[in-house]
Scaffold this active site. Structure first.
Site, short mmCIF file in Angstrom:
data_model
loop_
_atom_site.label_atom_id
_atom_site.label_comp_id
_atom_site.label_asym_id
_atom_site.label_seq_id
_atom_site.Cartn_x
_atom_site.Cartn_y
_atom_site.Cartn_z
N HIS A 43 -3.81 -3.17 -8.19
CA HIS A 43 -5.09 -3.63 -7.66
C HIS A 43 -6.18 -3.56 -8.74
CE1 HIS A 43 -7.97 -3.56 -3.93
NE2 HIS A 43 -7.96 -4.71 -4.55
N GLU A 99 0.84 -1.19 0.00
CA GLU A 99 0.00 0.00 0.00
C GLU A 99 0.88 1.25 0.00
OE1 GLU A 99 -3.24 0.58 -0.04
OE2 GLU A 99 -4.22 -1.34 0.41
N ASP A 149 -6.98 1.57 -8.39
CA ASP A 149 -5.67 1.89 -7.81
C ASP A 149 -4.61 0.87 -8.25
OD1 ASP A 149 -7.26 0.14 -5.97
OD2 ASP A 149 -5.41 0.11 -4.81
#
Length: 306
Positions: free
Chosen positions: A183, A145, A193
Site C-alpha cells: 500500500h 489485508e 503499510d
C-alpha cells in the site's frame, strides 16, 4: 426406552438448530453481498442503453452483442496491514457501509483466510494512488489485508497462508512477479503499510515481487597493479590491493528520482517516495535520506525493472 429416544432426538434437534443459528455472525451482510452481486449481474446482462442527456446520434437497426469477451482480470496485488487489533475488528469494519473500505482477502494472525469479495469485483482498498502509469489501482488490483497493528512482527502462520493465496492468484490471473506491491508503494504520501517488519524478501524468493541481489553491497580484494604474473613478482616488491565491487558501481550520472519512477513510485513528493522505497526494500532508517548503500540497492533494482 421410547421416552428416552424421543428426548434424545429432541435434544439433538435443538442442538442442530442452535448450531445452525450460530454458524455465521455475518449472515445479514452476506445476504447484502448476494443482493448486490445479483444486481450487477442483471446490469451486465442488459443491452446497452443510450444516455438521454447525451447528444443524439443515429443507432443501428438492432443491438448486436459481440461473442468475443471475458471478465476483466486483476493485474496487481496490493498488500496492506490493517492497523487494527483483531481480525474480527477488520471484518466488522469491512461489512459496515458507512466505512466505505474493503478488501478481497483478510488474513488473520492465526493464518485463517477470509475471502470477502470475488477476485473479479472491485474492492475499495487502495484509495488515491499511483504505480507506474496506473492511477486507479482499485480497478486493476486485488487487495489483501493482514491482521497486524503496524508495530508487531507478522506470524509465520499468517505469511504461510499469504503465500498460498498469492500462489493461487498468480496462477489464476497470470499476475507478473513485479506486480506484487504494498500500500505504501502506491500511496507513499498517505500510507506506511505493510510495515518495515513485512518479509518482502521471503515473498520475492517465492516469485511474488522483485528483490535486489544479496551481494550488491559486497566487494572483493584484487591487485591494483600487476604488470607481471604473480608467480614472477620479485620477493622484495610491495603488492597493492584494492576493493572492487562485485556488481558494477553506481555511475556518476545515476538519477535516484528517475530510478524510483522507473520502478513505479510516484516521485512528485520525493521524500515520500524515498520513504516508501526504504519501507519496502531497506526496512530500516526509513525516514532518513538515501545513503550510498541505499543507492547501490536502488540502482540494482532499477536495472531489474527496466
Amino acid at each position: 426406552m421410547k421416552h428416552f429416544s424421543t428426548r434424545l432426538f429432541t435434544l439433538l434437534l435443538s442442538g442442530m438448530v442452535i448450531t445452525s443459528c450460530a454458524v455465521n455472525p455475518y449472515a445479514a451482510t452476506n445476504r447484502s453481498y448476494k443482493k448486490q452481486a445479483k444486481a450487477y449481474a442483471k446490469l451486465l446482462k442488459a443491452a446497452p442503453l443510450n444516455n438521454p442527456e447525451a447528444p443524439a446520434y443515429p443507432e443501428g437497426d438492432y443491438w448486436v452483442g459481440t461473442t468475443n469477451f471475458n471478465m476483466r482480470k486483476p493485474n496487481y496485488v496490493v498488500i496492506h496491514h490493517t492497523a487494527q487489533n483483531s481480525t474480527e475488528h477488520t471484518l466488522k469494519t469491512f461489512t459496515m457501509p458507512k466505512t466505505s473500505v474493503s478488501a478481497h482477502y483478510v488474513i488473520g494472525r492465526d493464518g485463517k483466510v477470509y475471502h470477502m469479495l470475488n477476485d473479479y469485483l472491485r474492492a475499495w482498498h487502495g484509495g488515491a494512488g499511483k504505480w507506474g502509469n496506473a492511477t486507479d489501482l482499485n480497478s486493476s488490483s486485488i487487495g489483501i489485508e493482514l491482521d497486524n497493528n503496524g508495530s508487531e512482527p507478522f506470524p509465520e502462520a499468517q505469511i504461510s497462508s499469504l503465500i498460498g493465496v498469492l500462489a493461487t492468484l498468480q496462477k489464476n490471473h497470470g499476475i507478473p512477479s513485479a506486480n506484487f506491491i504494498g500500500h505504501s508503494d502506491i500511496a507513499p504520501v498517505r500510507k506506511v503499510d505493510p510495515s518495515p517488519a513485512f518479509p518482502w524478501k521471503t515473498l520475492a524468493d517465492k516469485g511474488f515481487g522483485l528483490w535486489y541481489d544479496e551481494d550488491v553491497l559486497d566487494s572483493v580484494m584484487v591487485l591494483k597493479k600487476q604488470p607481471v604474473p604473480l608467480s614472477k613478482v620479485p620477493q622484495d616488491s610491495v603488492l597493492v590491493f584494492e576493493q572492487v565491487p562485485v556488481h558494477p558501481p553506481v555511475p556518476e550520472s545515476f538519477n535516484p528520482q528517475e530510478a524510483l519512477r522507473i520502478i513505479g513510485f510516484d516521485t512528485k513528493d520525493m521524500n515520500a517516495a524515498v520513504r516508501a522505497f526504504k519501507i519496502h526494500f531497506i526496512q530500516k532508517d526509513v525516514e532518513s535520506p538515501l545513503t550510498e548503500a541505499d543507492k547501490k540497492v536502488l540502482y540494482n533494482l532499477y536495472k531489474k525493472y527496466m
